[in-house]
Design an enzyme around this catalytic site. Structure first.
Site, short mmCIF file in Angstrom:
data_model
loop_
_atom_site.label_atom_id
_atom_site.label_comp_id
_atom_site.label_asym_id
_atom_site.label_seq_id
_atom_site.Cartn_x
_atom_site.Cartn_y
_atom_site.Cartn_z
N ASP A 184 0.84 -1.29 0.02
CA ASP A 184 0.25 0.04 0.47
C ASP A 184 0.79 1.00 0.48
OD1 ASP A 184 -2.32 -1.84 0.69
OD2 ASP A 184 -2.60 -1.48 2.43
N HIS A 239 1.10 -7.72 0.13
CA HIS A 239 0.10 -8.68 0.48
C HIS A 239 -0.29 -9.11 -0.69
CE1 HIS A 239 -1.23 -4.54 1.15
NE2 HIS A 239 -2.28 -4.80 0.44
N ARG A 249 -16.00 -12.80 0.39
CA ARG A 249 -15.71 -11.95 1.55
C ARG A 249 -15.65 -10.80 1.26
NH1 ARG A 249 -10.26 -11.52 4.03
NH2 ARG A 249 -8.95 -9.71 3.76
#
Length: 309
Positions: A184, A239, A249
């Site tokens: 990020d 990630h 999800r």
């Protein structure tokens, strides 16, 4: 031999006095940790989740009225402008009043109110964590990170990702990428998801490990900007999300970013005579450079100083 820490996600109880030490350790070792006793009400979380699921259950032609994201709005499968795709649909939002919330289904006013109250709770938690972090790093100015999120020009974003169940996976047992590997770019990210697995983080030994889901907790990512501000002492965590064959999800992520004009540079108090590993840049420059990259690129690479040999 594999190191002993490799499969245990650090857990930080924000109500305990050792939180600041554990946060620093986790940021140095993983760039990632889970927080409990975080102070965000479960009711606020589940109400927003319910409204988000109502939106994602609308017919595609209804949802597409809220897209494509430019930069905010509804998107599906395509992630960013450079060819990255995943088994995901999403909403990209901020809490400014510039959205036409009437595009978000019948209960758009309720959605907007829930979003604003959730974002202010999560932003408060982000600031508390960043202040504990500064204390743990023994920085005198406790708000050195948090003031960037509290600034009225703070460039923070809220993202809701919905990964539908992928029935083919249940049949053939293969993996399908929901959201490809990346770091990020912001300072800090706070993620909360339902109880469906899929999130994985990359360890320094080169392995990917699954993060067991926990719908009562938040997961915290160190972003690239924080890596630079700590001169590499904290590493931003790589990630990804794999799609699930059986269950959908839903994850909600607050990305805490600085004002666009903010210079992202190592903090003098952490340098103590060391050289900066990075060229100086503004958040605007870094954010722009990420738009020209693929998800998996090492986006900080362009900004690293090459050590003289």
């Amino acid at each position: 031999m594999a190191s002993t820490f490799s499969s245990t996600i650090p857990i930080v109880d924000l109500s305990k006095p050792d939180a600041k030490t554990l946060i620093v350790n986790a940021c140095e070792e993983f760039g990632f940790f889970k927080v409990i006793n975080h102070g965000v009400s479960m009711e606020a979380i589940s109400q927003l989740e319910t409204e988000a699921l109502k939106f994602f259950s609308l017919p595609l032609n209804e949802k597409e009225k809220a897209g494509p994201p430019n930069p905010f709005g509804y998107g599906s499968k395509s992630i960013g402008p450079n060819g990255d795709v995943g088994w995901v649909e999403y909403l990209l939002l901020n809490n400014n009043q510039e959205h036409d919330f009437s595009l978000y289904g019948k209960n758009h006013e309720k959605f907007r109110c829930l979003l604003n109250s959730y974002m202010s709770s999560v932003k408060k938690m982000a600031c508390d964590i960043l202040e504990l972090m500064a204390e743990g790093l023994k920085i005198q100015q406790k708000n050195v990170f948090s003031k960037l999120l509290r600034d009225k020009e703070s460039d923070s974003v809220f993202r809701v990702n919905h990964y539908p169940a992928c029935p083919e996976l249940a049949v053939n047992g293969q993996n399908m990428i929901g959201f490809g590997e990346h770091t990020d770019p912001q300072i800090i990210s706070l993620l909360r998801s339902n109880n469906t697995s899929g999130l994985q983080i990359y360890l320094r030994d080169g392995s990917w490990i699954p993060v067991p889901p926990d719908h009562n907790s938040f997961f915290i990512n160190v972003g690239d900007s924080l890596q630079v501000m700590t001169n590499g002492r904290f590493g931003s965590v790589r990630h990804r999300v794999l799609a699930n064959g059986f269950k959908s999800r839903l994850s909600m992520i607050y990305f805490g970013g600085p004002p666009l004009s903010e210079k992202i540079t190592p903090l003098p108090s952490l340098m103590k005579g060391k050289e900066s590993l990075y060229k100086e840049f503004t958040w605007f420059e870094y954010k722009n450079s990420t738009y020209g990259s693929r998800l998996a690129d090492n986006r900080l690479g362009h900004f690293e100083r090459i050590a003289a040999s």
